[in-house]
Scaffold this active site. Sequence first.
Site, PDB file in Angstrom:
ATOM      1  CD  GLU A  51      -1.698  -2.340   1.783  1.00  0.00           C
ATOM      2  OE1 GLU A  51      -2.602  -3.193   1.915  1.00  0.00           O
ATOM      3  OE2 GLU A  51      -0.514  -2.508   2.144  1.00  0.00           O
ATOM      4  CG  PHE A 113     -10.084  -8.891  12.010  1.00  0.00           C
ATOM      5  CD1 PHE A 113      -8.854  -9.341  12.470  1.00  0.00           C
ATOM      6  CD2 PHE A 113     -10.359  -8.982  10.656  1.00  0.00           C
ATOM      7  CE1 PHE A 113      -7.913  -9.868  11.611  1.00  0.00           C
ATOM      8  CE2 PHE A 113      -9.427  -9.521   9.769  1.00  0.00           C
ATOM      9  CZ  PHE A 113      -8.200  -9.961  10.249  1.00  0.00           C
ATOM     10  CD  GLN A 114      -7.566  -6.838   8.213  1.00  0.00           C
ATOM     11  OE1 GLN A 114      -8.475  -6.644   7.404  1.00  0.00           O
ATOM     12  NE2 GLN A 114      -6.415  -7.407   7.861  1.00  0.00           N
ATOM     13  CE  LYS A 163     -17.283  -6.002   3.347  1.00  0.00           C
ATOM     14  NZ  LYS A 163     -16.704  -7.336   3.674  1.00  0.00           N
ATOM     15  CG  MET A 486      23.043  11.895   2.872  1.00  0.00           C
ATOM     16  SD  MET A 486      24.188  12.999   1.998  1.00  0.00           S
ATOM     17  CE  MET A 486      23.232  13.370   0.529  1.00  0.00           C
TER      18      MET A 486
END
Length: 577
Positions: A51, A113-114, A163, A486
């Site tokens: 993602e 959940f999630q 959802k 760097m």
Amino acid sequence: MVLRGSDIIVECLIEQGTEVVFGYPGGAVLNIYDSLYQYKNKIKHVLASHEQHAGHAADGYARATGRTGVVIATSGPGATNLVTALATANMDSVPVVAITGNVSLDLLGLDSFQEVDITGITMPVTKHNFLVRDVKDLADIIRRAFQIANSGRKGVVLIDVPKDITAHECEYVPFVGDALCGVPYIMQPDVTSGRHAGHTGRHAGRPLQTATDLINQSERPFIYCGGGVISSGAEKELAEFAALIDAPVSCSLMGQGCFNQRDKRYIGMLGMHGTKSAAETFKNCDLLIALGTRFSDRVTGSREAFTNNSKILHIDIDGAEHNKNIPAHTEVLGDIKEVLASLNKEIKQKNNIEWTKKANKLYLSAKAVQKGTDKLPVTPMEVIEKLDELTDGKAIITTEVGQNQMWAAMYYHSRETRTFISSGGLGTMGFGLGAAIGAKTGKPDKTVVNIAGDGSFGMNLNELVTLSKFQIPVIQLVINNSVLGMVRQWQRMFYGARFSETTLDRPLDYMKLAEAFSIKGFVIEKTEDIEPVLKKALELSKKEPVLIECRIDRDLNVLPMVPAGMDITEPIMEIDT
């Protein structure tokens, strides 16, 4: 017509001119992905491997095209994986709309959940965000999101959609009018999250007249351009302005490409890794004209020393940036394109031949020179300069962060706007490959090259599978010095050469890696390899992705360099190794 919430989302995206979205599916966005399947002939989806990189792809798409990038992620870890990408885009004022799924309304706040409070998490790193609680509000919220992302100082807007909202149905009324502008919406302080948008026409009046007088009176003007010039589409107005006042021009990292870097007036970047010519010109100018820049600490160094050289005229669309980091003699609030257009009508033609000639002569002569070793003779400078030559400075260059980023900015001379894409404000390692995917998706006719160090490449090499699966013809150039270059350079200079955890020496065979992803691979390990490898890669990249490993010495440094907080007019040109 009555539609599901998920269909409304896709209808509104199409209405706003969205042709492609980037993302990764999951449980909370199943309805959205079902709608994307139904609308697949009208809107394209690019599946990333992570993602975060999908977010960077939306960002790169927006920077390359000037349009709003769109990314979709599921709830919980899918949404949190977006945070770095959203912060990256917002820090650089890039218009992105992120759509995240969440658990159903009745499960919010129950540690389901999630489930995660993504609006709370992203509030500090977005311009605005929304949590949709009623499907009837969904279309209006999406339209408002696009308008907010693209107005004033541009930025990121997140829409969190539970959802069940995507499953609910309601009457959908297509927007009548200029859909790309979204519905009329007045920016409020809480919407801008401290970033004031500015308003068309507010530059008129006394500040503009004062600016005109300052410019007309100046004998040694110096133009410093930031990313705001690109955001406002002011490249033509800038070119006319620079010719009118006959002034040398410098660009920030974010401003690369807004001014033709092969123009005789261009003298390189200003700041920590700026050119000696830019530093000397800044030191001797009597007026610094700053356009669309926030005066980052990497540009100013010592603020006290920075303000002791000249008068400063600061033009920006975001009033919050005026006098935030550097006090200005005069500030003009407004869109850069409009302000420059007004100034170009008022200022007198100037003729500063000796002033601009001196700056250009110093730019062409005062360059730090470094050589490779007998074992690793190739330098990234000559590779990037050859790439610049072969592409005529017209390729889209994306970068990772670190030495590779600075070398790309210093040695690739971009001639066109929206062709240098880099994480300037946040400095996000792993940004470049996702951004290259987005840029190539938005600009399929342009050559796209992602310049990476091996450290940054380790953070996103899984996106090679995205290049391969969709046959996205990007050149991935890995400058491999087997260290975190760097950070190692800073350790050498300021930590007694104690190279703590910056020596990578990864047992990675890049050619086998390319083969594993079904991508053509090439190695540059001697000077004679540079041109033939680049030519072959450029030819192949017309139809397929390519990976190039360029092996360089680990002790090559990015020079010039000004230590943090020091006077930028005194850059270091040589470092003992």
